[in-house]
Structures are given as C-alpha cells and as structure tokens.
Design an enzyme around this catalytic site. Structure first.
Site, short mmCIF file in Angstrom:
data_model
loop_
_atom_site.label_atom_id
_atom_site.label_comp_id
_atom_site.label_asym_id
_atom_site.label_seq_id
_atom_site.Cartn_x
_atom_site.Cartn_y
_atom_site.Cartn_z
N LYS A 111 0.86 -1.18 0.00
CA LYS A 111 0.00 0.00 0.00
C LYS A 111 0.90 1.23 0.00
CE LYS A 111 -3.55 2.47 2.52
NZ LYS A 111 -4.55 2.42 3.60
N LYS B 277 -2.19 -1.50 -3.75
CA LYS B 277 -3.07 -0.32 -3.65
C LYS B 277 -2.25 0.95 -3.79
CE LYS B 277 -6.11 1.88 -0.39
NZ LYS B 277 -6.62 1.88 0.95
C1 PBG Z 1 -6.86 3.84 5.55
C2 PBG Z 1 -7.44 3.54 4.21
C3 PBG Z 1 -7.38 4.41 3.14
C4 PBG Z 1 -8.04 3.80 2.09
C5 PBG Z 1 -8.51 2.59 2.55
N1 PBG Z 1 -8.12 2.43 3.86
C6 PBG Z 1 -6.81 5.77 3.03
C7 PBG Z 1 -5.51 6.05 3.61
O1 PBG Z 1 -4.64 5.20 3.72
O2 PBG Z 1 -5.34 7.20 4.00
C8 PBG Z 1 -8.20 4.45 0.75
C9 PBG Z 1 -9.17 3.86 -0.18
C10 PBG Z 1 -9.53 4.74 -1.30
O3 PBG Z 1 -8.92 5.81 -1.55
O4 PBG Z 1 -10.47 4.37 -2.01
N2 PBG Z 1 -6.67 2.78 6.40
#
Ligand code: PBG
Length: 330
Positions: A196, A255
């Site tokens: 991620k 991601k």
């Molecule tokens: C945070 C989380 C995020 C997303 C899913 N879980 C955002 C972040 O890491 O700040 C983003 C998903 C999206 O943008 O569709 N645990």
C-alpha cells in the site's frame, strides 16, 4: 513482401474477437467497497466519489440485495465514525456494540452467503487521523498491533469472513493471525494490504470518512509516509510480500491499482497466493470528472480501467465501479 501474417483477421467480427479474448472480468472478480454510517434512513452521497454513498444499515441491506441481483457476493465495508467517538487509540473500533460491527450481524442474518471483508486500521476511529497510535510525533508500531488484533477479533465475532488490514504496520498480519487462531477463528481469512503506497489518490476516501491526518497544534505527522510505501519503490514490495506470505496472509493486495500495474504483475509472477488490487477513490474521481466533462465516455472507459487491472494479474479487484460494471455487462 506478401503478408501471410495478418493479425487483423482475428479481429474481423465480435464472434472471433470474443473467441480469442484473453482476459475476462466478471462479478466474481469484483469486491464492492461501501461506507456505513450510524442511524436510520441515511443515504449520503459522497461528493468527490459520485454514485457512492454512506449508508445506514437499514438502507444498506436493500442496496446489498440489489448488488447481489447483479451477481456481486463480495463486499468491503468502512465505517464513518462521529468525531466525538474518536480517541487516540481508536477504542471505539473494538467496542462490540459499535454500529459497524452490528451492521455485520444484520447483514449476515439477511445474507449468510456473502463475504464480508472488513477494514482493520485506526484512522476511521482515531482523533489524530492516523492508521496507528501517535506518540511524540511518531506512529508507534507494536502498540498499534495490539489494538488491530483486538479489532480483528471483534470483527470475526460479528461475522466477518475476511479481515482487511489496511494500516501497514510491521508484523500486523502475524499479530492478527495469532489473535484470530487463539479465539478459534481459524477459518477467518486475511486479505492483507501488502503493498500500500503513500498515494495522493486516497483524497475522496478521506472525505468520505473524514479520516485525514488532523491539522492541530499537537505534533501529528501530516502524511502517512512513515508506514505506507514510497511510490518510487518496486523491489520493496517483494519484501512486504515475503513477510505477508510468512505471516499467513491469504490474499495479497496492491493499492492503488491503475498506476501500480507493474507491482500487481510482479506479485502475481512471484507468489502463488491470489492477488487483489484496490482501484482507489482518486482513480475513480479522475475517471468520473473526465466523463462528466464529456472528455471520456464512461461506458467504455470504465470497463477498460477495470480490465487493465485484471490483465496485469489481479484475481480480485476492489472497486467503487463494481456495481456499475455489473449493470453494464448484465
Ligand atoms: C486507511 C485507508 C485508506 C483507504 C482505505 N483504507 C486511506 C488512507 O490510507 O489514507 C483508501 C481507499 C480509497 O482511496 O479508495 N486505512
């Protein structure tokens, strides 16, 4: 030279194109992410994520039923928590009576056949807006893992099928796996957010949950770069993947998705676990804004975006477009 090889012959009509089509995307490959709010009769549109809503459980049940008619069976849920319920350790996340967990119980009662995929991270519940506990300006890893494990256990107890740690703490898959096993939840899976990235494309999601790192007088990091990966890095994803594999992850996720197709392809080539990819909110916002302007055609650009993720090697695609896609191809 005479052309004995004419690739266009295999494109001459839809029947031949369909016969040789290499990649197919169906509802089975898709996970639909949805936002839940406390209360009743709530369907709040998220302005930066058009066509997606925050649902109260009564309306969520109806919406899930609609989606099931289109063939969707895998759903991922995120909670929008009121500010006054947030604290520094995100304790509301493991309150067994919180509305998010109670929604799982309701959904499972109505639809035992669906997969409920959860979110494990502190940010929806954290007064600091981080995925972990903030102490002296740092996100503390091991203390956070204790809270994440508690959260995962309560989610499993409430009926979750697949736990989704999105927090990027080191060792959290192992911590969650051990905690689940100790409580007798050996059959509950883990879909780990393996690679991620600290991406600019999460903006609309943070609007949806009001979960961005908080601006305050306290010493709170303004970004997530000390735990999410540097977008410049590829080999580092192999290290994360090795760890998740050893720690017992059942799925590995990349991601965001479309700007990270090389990472998806690399994990698919190197591991024998199913690979998931999260087509995040900012990717959708770009697509929808361009379509609204009339610069792109939604019904052709949308499936092309999803198909590219599958072609790169994703077995599972988490996308806010899932419902629209299923409606389009039905
Ligand atoms: C945070 C989380 C995020 C997303 C899913 N879980 C955002 C972040 O890491 O700040 C983003 C998903 C999206 O943008 O569709 N645990």
């Amino acid at each position: 030279m005479t052309m004995t090889r004419r690739p266009r012959r295999n494109r001459k009509n839809e029947a031949v194109r369909a016969m040789m089509r290499e990649t197919r995307l169906t509802a089975d490959n898709l996970v639909y992410p949805m936002f839940i709010v406390d209360g009743e009769n709530q369907k709040q549109e998220i302005s930066s994520l058009q066509g997606n809503y925050r649902w109260s459980v009564d309306l969520l049940v109806k919406e899930v039923e609609e989606c099931m008619k289109l063939g969707l069976r895998n759903f991922m849920f995120f909670p929008k928590v009121e500010e006054e319920l947030k604290d520094e350790i995100g304790s509301y996340s493991y309150d067994p009576d919180n509305f998010y967990l109670s929604a799982f119980r309701t959904l499972k009662k109505h639809f035992p056949e669906i997969n409920i995929i959860t979110d494990v991270a502190l940010d929806p519940y954290s007064s600091d807006g981080h995925d972990g506990i903030v102490k002296d300006g740092k996100i503390v890893n091991d203390e956070t893992n204790i809270v994440l494990a508690k959260m995962a256990i309560e989610q499993a107890r409430a009926g979750a099928d697949i736990i989704g740690p999105s927090d990027m703490m080191d060792g959290r898959v192992e911590a969650i796996r051990n905690a689940l096993d100790e409580e007798g939840f050996e059959d509950v899976s883990i879909m780990s957010y393996t690679a991620k990235y600290a991406s600019a494309f999460y903006g609309p999601f943070r609007d949806a949950l009001d979960s961005a790192p908080k601006e305050s007088s306290k010493d709170i990091p303004k970004d997530k770069k000390t735990y999410q990966m540097d977008p410049a890095n590829k080999r580092e994803a192999l290290l994360e993947a090795d760890l998740d594999y050893m720690e017992g992850a059942d799925f590995m996720m990349v991601k965001p998705a479309t700007f990270y197709l090389d990472i998806i392809h690399m994990l698919k080539s190197n591991y024998d676990l199913p690979i998931a990819a999260y087509n995040v909110s900012g990717e959708i916002a770009m697509l929808k804004a361009a379509c609204e302007k009339g610069w792109l055609d939604y019904n052709t650009a949308m499936p092309e975006m999803l198909l590219s993720i599958k072609r790169a090697g994703a077995d599972v695609i988490i996308s806010y477009l899932a419902k629209d896609y299923c409606e389009l191809v039905k």
